[in-house]
Design a protein around this motif. Structure first.
Motif: not given
Length: 124
Positions: A2, A4, A50, A53-55, A59-60, A63-64
């Motif tokens: 990814t 990330y 945050e 990270s997900g985008w 880790p999302p 969204t979490e």
């Protein structure tokens, strides 16, 4: 792998988001953008970390905590014009250039970030 993972995960992403907000305080061209942010940028930096990270496939975290990003809706209370978007994008591009080592990743992602920054404009 990814994006990330390619950029180095959480430590490099944190370095990037911290540099991004430091630049917002340092660059006169970012003043309009800085002016629509709170005095203390700690929470803003955490939310950007945050979200990215997900985008980027990590880790999302955003969204979490907060649910779907819906970035334009979340930013609508702020008056964002071209000057604000330009300042935000300047800080993003400069921090990216200073922190990230994978230039091919930047070539792939920065046009998407540019489009996202322009999408946030809600004032003429």
């Amino acid at each position: 792998m990814t994006p990330y993972e390619a950029l180095g995960g959480a430590p490099v992403l944190r370095e990037f988001t911290q540099r991004f907000y430091a630049l917002m305080d340092e660059l006169p061209e970012a003043k309009a953008c800085r002016d629509i942010h709170p005095k203390d940028l700690t929470r803003s930096e955490e939310k950007l970390f945050e979200f990215l990270s997900g985008w980027l496939g990590g880790p999302p975290l955003f969204t979490e905590k907060y649910g779907p990003p819906m970035l334009r809706r979340r930013h609508f209370p702020a008056k964002i014009g071209t000057a604000e978007a330009d300042g935000w994008l300047l800080c993003f591009r400069q921090a990216w250039g200073e922190v990230m080592r994978d230039h091919k990743l930047g070539e792939a992602l920065l046009p998407q970030v540019e489009a996202l920054g322009r999408h946030m404009i809600n004032q003429s």
